[in-house]
Write a protein that holds these residues in place. Structure first.
Motif, PDB file in Angstrom:
ATOM      1  N   ASP A   4       0.815  -1.580  -0.003  1.00  0.00           N
ATOM      2  CA  ASP A   4       0.196   0.299  -0.442  1.00  0.00           C
ATOM      3  C   ASP A   4       1.032   0.816  -0.027  1.00  0.00           C
ATOM      4  O   ASP A   4       1.572   1.859   1.091  1.00  0.00           O
ATOM      5  CB  ASP A   4      -1.465  -0.132   1.133  1.00  0.00           C
ATOM      6  CG  ASP A   4      -1.976   1.482   1.171  1.00  0.00           C
ATOM      7  OD1 ASP A   4      -1.498   2.404   0.435  1.00  0.00           O
ATOM      8  OD2 ASP A   4      -2.570   1.439   2.231  1.00  0.00           O
ATOM      9  N   PHE A   6       0.544   4.650  -1.030  1.00  0.00           N
ATOM     10  CA  PHE A   6      -0.083   5.729   0.088  1.00  0.00           C
ATOM     11  C   PHE A   6       0.239   4.884   1.524  1.00  0.00           C
ATOM     12  O   PHE A   6       0.481   6.187   2.579  1.00  0.00           O
ATOM     13  CB  PHE A   6      -1.699   5.693   0.299  1.00  0.00           C
ATOM     14  CG  PHE A   6      -2.276   7.104   0.844  1.00  0.00           C
ATOM     15  CD1 PHE A   6      -2.199   8.100   0.663  1.00  0.00           C
ATOM     16  CD2 PHE A   6      -2.693   6.589   1.630  1.00  0.00           C
ATOM     17  CE1 PHE A   6      -2.339   9.158   0.810  1.00  0.00           C
ATOM     18  CE2 PHE A   6      -3.520   7.403   2.567  1.00  0.00           C
ATOM     19  CZ  PHE A   6      -3.390   8.916   2.374  1.00  0.00           C
ATOM     20  N   ALA A   7      -0.312   4.028   1.711  1.00  0.00           N
ATOM     21  CA  ALA A   7       0.218   3.537   4.218  1.00  0.00           C
ATOM     22  C   ALA A   7       1.495   4.129   4.198  1.00  0.00           C
ATOM     23  O   ALA A   7       2.287   4.503   4.770  1.00  0.00           O
ATOM     24  CB  ALA A   7      -0.018   2.694   3.852  1.00  0.00           C
ATOM     25  N   LYS A   9       3.752   6.134   2.968  1.00  0.00           N
ATOM     26  CA  LYS A   9       4.610   7.903   1.795  1.00  0.00           C
ATOM     27  C   LYS A   9       4.104   7.982   3.097  1.00  0.00           C
ATOM     28  O   LYS A   9       4.522   8.795   3.499  1.00  0.00           O
ATOM     29  CB  LYS A   9       3.525   7.755   0.468  1.00  0.00           C
ATOM     30  CG  LYS A   9       4.199   7.307  -0.184  1.00  0.00           C
ATOM     31  CD  LYS A   9       3.871   7.945  -1.779  1.00  0.00           C
ATOM     32  CE  LYS A   9       4.364   9.631  -2.232  1.00  0.00           C
ATOM     33  NZ  LYS A   9       4.272  10.036  -3.025  1.00  0.00           N
ATOM     34  N   SER A  10       2.357   7.548   3.921  1.00  0.00           N
ATOM     35  CA  SER A  10       2.175   8.154   5.101  1.00  0.00           C
ATOM     36  C   SER A  10       2.551   8.255   6.383  1.00  0.00           C
ATOM     37  O   SER A  10       2.609   9.129   6.966  1.00  0.00           O
ATOM     38  CB  SER A  10       0.862   8.106   5.134  1.00  0.00           C
ATOM     39  OG  SER A  10       0.857   6.783   6.055  1.00  0.00           O
ATOM     40  N   LEU A  11       3.020   7.359   6.289  1.00  0.00           N
ATOM     41  CA  LEU A  11       4.380   7.342   7.638  1.00  0.00           C
ATOM     42  C   LEU A  11       5.785   7.788   7.140  1.00  0.00           C
ATOM     43  O   LEU A  11       6.544   7.688   8.016  1.00  0.00           O
ATOM     44  CB  LEU A  11       4.912   5.820   7.853  1.00  0.00           C
ATOM     45  CG  LEU A  11       3.336   5.257   7.995  1.00  0.00           C
ATOM     46  CD1 LEU A  11       3.719   3.764   8.067  1.00  0.00           C
ATOM     47  CD2 LEU A  11       3.129   5.795   9.386  1.00  0.00           C
ATOM     48  N   ARG A  13       8.282  10.901   6.622  1.00  0.00           N
ATOM     49  CA  ARG A  13       7.913  12.000   7.558  1.00  0.00           C
ATOM     50  C   ARG A  13       9.041  13.429   7.001  1.00  0.00           C
ATOM     51  O   ARG A  13      10.072  13.163   7.281  1.00  0.00           O
ATOM     52  CB  ARG A  13       7.785  12.074   9.149  1.00  0.00           C
ATOM     53  CG  ARG A  13       8.245  14.066  10.020  1.00  0.00           C
ATOM     54  CD  ARG A  13       8.071  13.183  11.179  1.00  0.00           C
ATOM     55  NE  ARG A  13       8.383  12.449  11.975  1.00  0.00           N
ATOM     56  CZ  ARG A  13       9.137  11.997  13.018  1.00  0.00           C
ATOM     57  NH1 ARG A  13       8.428  12.402  13.708  1.00  0.00           N
ATOM     58  NH2 ARG A  13       9.951  11.275  12.740  1.00  0.00           N
ATOM     59  N   ARG A  26      13.433  13.332   4.369  1.00  0.00           N
ATOM     60  CA  ARG A  26      12.688  12.726   4.209  1.00  0.00           C
ATOM     61  C   ARG A  26      12.943  11.302   6.125  1.00  0.00           C
ATOM     62  O   ARG A  26      13.720  10.344   5.384  1.00  0.00           O
ATOM     63  CB  ARG A  26      12.247  11.597   3.354  1.00  0.00           C
ATOM     64  CG  ARG A  26      12.127  12.490   2.412  1.00  0.00           C
ATOM     65  CD  ARG A  26      10.810  13.385   2.356  1.00  0.00           C
ATOM     66  NE  ARG A  26      10.381  14.493   0.980  1.00  0.00           N
ATOM     67  CZ  ARG A  26       9.287  14.823   1.163  1.00  0.00           C
ATOM     68  NH1 ARG A  26       8.606  14.961   1.745  1.00  0.00           N
ATOM     69  NH2 ARG A  26       9.256  15.480  -0.798  1.00  0.00           N
ATOM     70  N   THR A 175       9.106   3.709  -3.905  1.00  0.00           N
ATOM     71  CA  THR A 175       7.725   5.096  -3.857  1.00  0.00           C
ATOM     72  C   THR A 175       8.673   6.162  -4.251  1.00  0.00           C
ATOM     73  O   THR A 175       9.988   5.946  -4.045  1.00  0.00           O
ATOM     74  CB  THR A 175       7.090   4.769  -2.732  1.00  0.00           C
ATOM     75  OG1 THR A 175       5.786   6.177  -2.845  1.00  0.00           O
ATOM     76  CG2 THR A 175       7.563   5.385  -1.198  1.00  0.00           C
ATOM     77  N   GLU A 181       6.039  17.894  -3.087  1.00  0.00           N
ATOM     78  CA  GLU A 181       5.293  17.038  -2.149  1.00  0.00           C
ATOM     79  C   GLU A 181       5.611  16.730  -0.689  1.00  0.00           C
ATOM     80  O   GLU A 181       6.566  16.004  -0.136  1.00  0.00           O
ATOM     81  CB  GLU A 181       5.707  15.588  -2.713  1.00  0.00           C
ATOM     82  CG  GLU A 181       4.283  14.397  -2.733  1.00  0.00           C
ATOM     83  CD  GLU A 181       4.536  14.026  -3.098  1.00  0.00           C
ATOM     84  OE1 GLU A 181       3.653  12.392  -3.313  1.00  0.00           O
ATOM     85  OE2 GLU A 181       5.394  13.299  -4.078  1.00  0.00           O
ATOM     86  N   HIS A 182       4.281  15.993   0.126  1.00  0.00           N
ATOM     87  CA  HIS A 182       4.090  16.427   1.794  1.00  0.00           C
ATOM     88  C   HIS A 182       3.855  15.485   2.100  1.00  0.00           C
ATOM     89  O   HIS A 182       3.168  14.565   1.924  1.00  0.00           O
ATOM     90  CB  HIS A 182       3.953  17.430   2.060  1.00  0.00           C
ATOM     91  CG  HIS A 182       4.699  18.605   1.800  1.00  0.00           C
ATOM     92  ND1 HIS A 182       5.989  19.541   2.861  1.00  0.00           N
ATOM     93  CD2 HIS A 182       4.912  19.908   1.308  1.00  0.00           C
ATOM     94  CE1 HIS A 182       5.903  20.266   2.293  1.00  0.00           C
ATOM     95  NE2 HIS A 182       5.873  21.505   1.295  1.00  0.00           N
TER      96      HIS A 182
END
Length: 182
Positions: A4, A6-7, A9-11, A13, A26, A175, A181-182
């Motif tokens: 996943d 998205f999961a 990338k969301s982690l 920071r 990153r 990824t 991009e944030h």
């Protein structure tokens, strides 16, 4: 487990102006704190490389050690450590490199590889490509070759993956992040 993006990338920071003004660091620390996310990352690499014909996993100091050692274990391959200067106790080969924020020296034990070995080289991120290219030069000096460079993140705006591909080093990342991009 299904990957996943998205999961993952969301982690990761974003830390603005670290380690110098204008950089966006990153930070993958939150990724390591999620067993589910780490399993997705490791499983994705293992599935990609299971049955491949490389002989060694090379891991770059220091975050590359965390994923590289696990991948080497899972694929039953020897692990070669590429360290910053002064960290290895035996005879070493050294190679200078530049990143987008520093100049440094990468080292490897001179007896880590031999002619004909093929190395899957792992780190957490491909930025300017300087560290990976220094490791590739060290690998070549020992008579071995790069199978592929792999990382969790690519920062394509810094051109490292493009530079490596231009000189014949295949790359793979899970990824990517652009500068804005944030």
């Amino acid at each position: 487990m299904i990957f996943d993006e998205f999961a993952i990338k969301s982690l990761i920071r974003p830390i603005p102006d670290f380690p110098k003004k204008g950089c966006i660091f990153r930070d993958i620390t939150p990724l390591y704190q999620s067993p589910r996310a780490m399993r997705m990352v490791i499983d994705s690499f293992v599935q990609r490389y299971v049955g491949s014909d490389f002989t060694h996993v090379g891991a770059i100091d220091s975050r590359g050690f965390l994923i590289g050692s696990t991948i080497a274990y899972e694929l039953n391959k020897p692990l070669v450590l590429f360290r910053k200067q002064g960290k290895l106790p035996a005879n070493v080969l050294s190679e200078p490199y530049d990143t987008d924020y520093e100049q440094s020296m990468l080292e490897v034990h001179e007896d880590s590889l031999k002619e004909g070995d093929k190395v899957l080289l792992i780190d957490d991120i491909i930025a300017s490509g300087g560290t990976f290219i220094a490791a590739a030069r060290l690998i070549k000096r020992m008579g071995a070759s790069i199978y592929e460079v792999a990382a969790i993140i690519d920062l394509p705006d810094l051109n490292g993956s493009r530079l490596m591909q231009d000189i014949g080093i295949p790359t793979f990342t899970l990824t990517a992040f652009t500068h804005n991009e944030h």
